[in-house]
Design a protein around this motif. Structure first.
Motif, PDB file in Angstrom:
ATOM      1  N   TRP A   1      -0.941   1.429  10.522  1.00  0.00           N
ATOM      2  CA  TRP A   1      -1.808   1.593   9.757  1.00  0.00           C
ATOM      3  C   TRP A   1      -3.187   2.134  10.201  1.00  0.00           C
ATOM      4  CZ3 TRP A   1      -2.769  -3.294   5.938  1.00  0.00           C
ATOM      5  CH2 TRP A   1      -3.222  -2.854   4.773  1.00  0.00           C
TER       6      TRP A   1
ATOM      7  N   TYR B   1      -8.123  -1.409   4.655  1.00  0.00           N
ATOM      8  CA  TYR B   1      -7.546  -0.874   3.267  1.00  0.00           C
ATOM      9  C   TYR B   1      -7.698  -1.967   2.155  1.00  0.00           C
ATOM     10  CZ  TYR B   1      -4.839   2.932   5.802  1.00  0.00           C
ATOM     11  OH  TYR B   1      -4.646   4.042   6.325  1.00  0.00           O
TER      12      TYR B   1
ATOM     13  N   TYR C   1       0.986  -1.196   0.062  1.00  0.00           N
ATOM     14  CA  TYR C   1      -0.171   0.048   0.078  1.00  0.00           C
ATOM     15  C   TYR C   1       0.867   1.107   0.124  1.00  0.00           C
ATOM     16  CZ  TYR C   1      -3.348   3.428   1.573  1.00  0.00           C
ATOM     17  OH  TYR C   1      -4.074   4.711   1.843  1.00  0.00           O
TER      18      TYR C   1
ATOM     19  N   SER D   1     -10.406  -6.577   1.602  1.00  0.00           N
ATOM     20  CA  SER D   1      -9.900  -5.377   2.054  1.00  0.00           C
ATOM     21  C   SER D   1      -9.248  -6.117   3.550  1.00  0.00           C
ATOM     22  CB  SER D   1     -10.815  -4.158   2.278  1.00  0.00           C
ATOM     23  OG  SER D   1     -11.841  -4.756   3.103  1.00  0.00           O
TER      24      SER D   1
END
Ligand SMILES: Nc1ncnc2c1ncn2[C@@H]1O[C@H](COP(=O)(O)OP(=O)(O)OP(=O)(O)O)[C@@H](O)[C@H]1O
Ligand SMILES: [Mg+2]
Lengths: 255, 630
Positions: free
Chosen positions: B115, B120, B51, B213
């Motif tokens: 995070w 995400y 990411y 996700s």
């Protein structure tokens, strides 16, 4: 007629392709002290394991006081009064010497766990009595001074002695001892010999695996010789000393 | 028909990740003999690194993927060399499991800090448009995932069977001592397998992130699914891992579609429990045939932790009085409720100590029993107007029934399989608390639970709840201490370290284990009920599997086998985040780090160390007897 203490009938034990014990038969009379001897790898420990169903016999049968042991779990065999020790001392880590000895008495505690939790007088009296017995036995074998040490802090020889004490705490009718003198010096071995004869004299049948010939010849009334899994000879110490096949088995193994 | 196929395809792509995690498990297991529960966390770390490189820094996909894998492997090697490898060579199997569970918590904590706690998703590698085959629509990312998994399997297979490094790894698997004699650096091999497993985890993580996700705690999900997959396939078997993973993925998707998505997990878990009962070594149990040995584990050396008899009463009184006056002191805001919570949790940790510390049975499912007690008492008290006391009793009774059923499965299991069965049990309860919406209120929880009360007195303040839990805990400690110092405690300890020697003395090993499990479940159930009455609210995540891990951390931190020790663990892990507000974010990481650190540096725990110090101090006067015979 009383039945023999132990009858081993055509017992074999196979490990893959290896026949570690090969059709062995003998009987041990009640109250006797028998020695099981043989060169390294002869199958002595395996025979003990087969008798106590740790590695059950691949064929044959074992009877204890006339009762077949086939299919009985280890704790059921102990309940019948047949108690063994192990070749590599297996004291319980994390417990003191005294606690290890007391662990042997697990079959003879009558008090209910709830009574012990509540510390009822009966339970405490029983615990005191067991403790007294354990301390007397530890004293006999010279371990009383270390009663509160961690059992695994003892040297190997002392751990093996402790294992004998633990087995005695179980009030056995028959004891199977796997090389109890390994790791002991001469005077300690003599003490052990005296203890074993004393135990025998109280009526407990004993079978002991031992390499020390002078110990074996001194205390045993019957000697069983194993070589390469096979029974070589059974007889009194003097008979065995004169037996050519026994001498060959030993010379062959050591020479 | 095409609907069915569509589901199977979805299941296979989900199963591909499980298979990859299972591969990592199998690889590490073959080389080290340890199931590394932190495996799933590396998937999340891989996705997280991806990411940053791809979305935040805007690097091209292949470069970002490469960089992500390299950085996760580097981090994995660091973790491996400082914790995993030293632990594997010194700790018994059951402890290594708990240690890797601690690593999992630690890595999740790291992910949480970096995070945050929102999910995400990554962009798919080659666009959103699916490939269409007639009526079937296959997302391209699914193809990437399938291709990636196949490539990893092929590479791993080549590495293990076709290179000299692979032969060295295999040699460690077959016989570590022999490998060492042949000049193979077994520690290095362990580290290499750990690093390879991190690479596998990272790769599968970044491949799956565009499909599902992920969030910081998805690692547990991957770990448990992968663990189930290896259990189906057979621990240590590469082919079994892949088949187990795919089976699990497809079974879950089918169950979700044809039964209910709420119970997809439940069915898979029931399947696993049945499997453990029927064929504990999995379908493809493999690995080298090890020599059957009389001893199942290497002997461990453990410190003997005993307070000298004379000092017990005084210390106990001081402790109870000291704890008893706490609510009367001017405490900072929020401390008193935290004290009450610690004390309630301590009751469950006390039970866990009997099971893990004294009987040596690892349990990763203790929160399941808390949930049983909590929900039973809460539902009976709210929906059916039972008195709280009757509700608590019903909860304990139900927990005991479940414990007896569970012991049918766990009775014969040891080490990894025991841990797996208890974990499965915990997850099963989790899935039921979420799924049985009509009964439990589902994910949003159960509200309006009354206060605990007996005979007209309501325990409706934190102080009264605290005193109640303290009184109960004190009674249990006194009773258990009495039990542990007599036959029952000796039987437990004998079973903990050497089941065969224990049986040879006449200990009924199975019964001892079942009794320990019953004690621990009853206490966990009681603790769960009090927990629900205390909060007037109960939701699944309050008593879910992470809670099981947290209680293990409390126990280990305080000291296994000390009974009282768990209190200090519970206090530390509950109070610290309350006292230091900024700490809340770091709680998960700290919990994992404390667990791992305690295992490596302070194996007897805080309280155990304290007792050892007192015992040594008490002995100093009578050192004359101290020399051992030689
Ligand atoms: N669990 C096992 N699996 C495979 N083979 C075994 C096992 N236990 C023993 N053996 C083999 O059986 C044979 C007999 O071994 P055993 O230990 O019974 O000998 P022993 O007479 O007790 O020897 P020692 O005097 O060295 O104790 C040996 O060849 C040994 O390698
Ligand atoms: Mg032997």
């Amino acid at each position: 007629m009383t039945s023999p203490a132990l009858e081993v009938l055509d017992v074999s034990r196979r490990f893959g392709g290896l026949l570690a014990v090969d059709q062995v038969s003998f009987t041990i009379a009640q109250g006797g002290l028998s020695a099981l001897i043989g060169p390294n790898g002869a199958g002595k420990t395996t025979l003990f394991n087969a008798i106590t169903n740790l590695f059950p016999p691949s064929a044959g049968e074992v009877r204890f006081l006339g009762e077949s042991l086939a299919g009985l779990a280890g704790d059921r065999i102990a309940r019948l009064g047949l108690i063994r020790t192990f070749q590599s001392a297996r004291v319980f880590p994390g417990m003191t010497v005294l606690e290890n000895a007391l662990a042997g008495a697990c079959l003879h505690v009558r008090a209910h766990p709830a009574a012990q939790m509540l510390r009822l007088p009966g339970a405490r009296a029983e615990e005191r009595k067991l403790r007294g017995k354990a301390e007397a036995l530890l004293d006999l074998i010279g371990l009383l001074a270390f009663r509160d040490s961690a059992a695994t802090d003892l040297p190997m020889g002392a751990q093996k002695n402790l294992e004998v004490v633990r087995a005695l705490m179980a009030n056995p009718r028959m004891l199977l001892l796997d090389e109890p003198a390994a790791g002991l010096n001469d005077s300690e071995t003599a003490d052990l010999a005296a203890l074993l004869t004393a135990i025998r004299d109280t009526g407990v049948t004993i079978m002991v695996v031992e390499h020390n010939m002078s110990l074996v010849m001194g205390i045993a009334d019957q000697v069983i010789v194993l070589d390469a899994g096979k029974l070589v000879a059974v007889g009194s110490p003097t008979e065995i000393q004169a037996n050519r096949r026994v001498i060959e088995a030993y010379v062959g193994a050591e020479g | 028909m095409s609907g069915f196929l569509q589901i199977v395809i979805g299941g296979l792509s989900q199963g591909g990740v499980f298979a990859a995690v299972a591969l990592g498990f199998s690889l590490v297991y073959r080389v080290t003999g340890v199931v590394n529960l932190s495996q799933g966390a590396f998937c999340v770390l891989g996705a997280m690194a991806m990411y940053y490189f791809q979305v935040v820094f805007g690097w091209p996909t292949p470069i970002a993927a490469f960089a992500a894998i390299v950085s996760v492997v580097a981090f994995g090697l660091l973790v491996g060399v400082s914790t995993f490898v030293p632990a594997v060579s010194t700790l018994p199997v059951s402890s290594t499991l708990v240690l890797t569970a601690g690593l999992l918590t630690f890595l999740e904590g790291v992910a949480l800090i970096v995070w945050g706690n929102q999910p995400y998703a990554l962009p798919p590698f080659s666009g959103e448009a699916p490939v269409v085959f007639g009526a079937l629509r296959i997302p391209t990312q699914g193809l990437w995932l399938a291709g990636g998994t196949v490539a990893m399997i092929a590479a791993l297979w080549r590495l293990v069977y076709r290179t000299s490094l692979g032969r060295a790894l295999q040699a460690c698997a077959e016989n570590a001592t022999a490998a060492r004699l042949m000049g193979i650096d077994t520690k290095r091999m362990m580290l290499i397998s750990f690093g390879l497993a991190a690479a596998i985890g990272a790769t599968s993580g970044l491949l799956v992130a565009p499909i599902t996700s992920l969030q910081f705690d998805s690692g547990s999900f991957f770990t448990t699914s992968g663990f189930i997959a290896v259990a189906i396939g057979g621990m240590g078997s590469f082919a079994g891992s892949v088949i187990g993973g795919l089976t699990l993925g497809v079974a879950e998707q089918l169950a979700a579609y044809y039964v209910s998505s709420l119970f997809a997990n439940t069915l898979a878990l029931l399947l696993l429990l049945a499997m453990l009962l029927w064929r504990p070594n999995g379908l493809f149990s493999s690995g080298p045939a090890r020599r059957v040995d009389v001893r199942s584990e290497a002997p461990v050396h453990r410190a003997v932790i005993r307070l000298p008899d004379g000092r017990m009463i005084g210390l106990a009184l001081a402790l109870v009085i000291g704890l008893g006056v706490m609510p009367l002191l001017p405490l900072p805001n929020g401390v008193l409720p935290s004290l009450a919570i610690s004390m309630i949790l301590f009751i469950a940790v006390l039970g866990l100590d009997v099971l893990m510390g004294w009987a040596g049975q690892v349990s990763l499912g203790q929160a399941g029993f808390m949930a049983i007690g909590g929900y039973t008492a809460a539902i009976l008290a709210t929906t059916y107007d039972w008195s709280p006391l009757a509700g608590v009793a019903a909860g304990v009774a139900l927990a005991l029934v479940c414990a007896l059923l569970l012991s049918l499965v766990t009775g014969k299991l040891r080490g990894h399989y025991l841990a797996l069965a208890t974990l499965t049990f915990g997850l099963l309860v989790d899935s039921l608390t979420v799924g049985l919406i009509d009964l439990t209120g589902g994910p949003s929880g159960l509200v309006g639970i009354p206060s605990f009360g007996v005979a007209g007195f309501d325990f409706d303040t934190p102080a009264s709840m605290y005193w109640l839990a303290l009184a109960l805990a004190a009674i249990f400690v006194v009773l258990l201490e009495g039990g542990m110092r007599s036959k029952f405690g000796r039987d437990l300890q004998a079973v903990r370290t050497d089941q065969l020697a224990a049986a040879a003395l006449g200990v009924n090993v199975g019964r001892v284990k079942t009794t320990a499990l019953c004690i621990s479940s009853a206490l966990a159930s009681l603790s769960g009920s009090l927990y629900a009455f205390n909060f007037h609210f109960l939701s699944p995540e309050m008593v879910a599997t992470p809670r099981s891990f947290e209680m293990i951390a409390m126990l280990v931190l305080g000291g296994e086998g000390t009974l009282v020790g768990g209190l200090f663990g519970a206090l530390a892990l509950t109070l610290l985040p309350t006292l230091v507000q900024g700490l809340a974010l770091y709680k998960t990481m700290a919990e994992g780090a404390l667990l791992v650190g305690t295992f490596l540096l302070l194996p007897e725990g805080l309280f155990g160390r304290f007792v050892l110090a007192i015992a040594r101090w008490g002995k100093a006067g009578s050192m004359a007897q101290g020399k051992l015979p030689t």
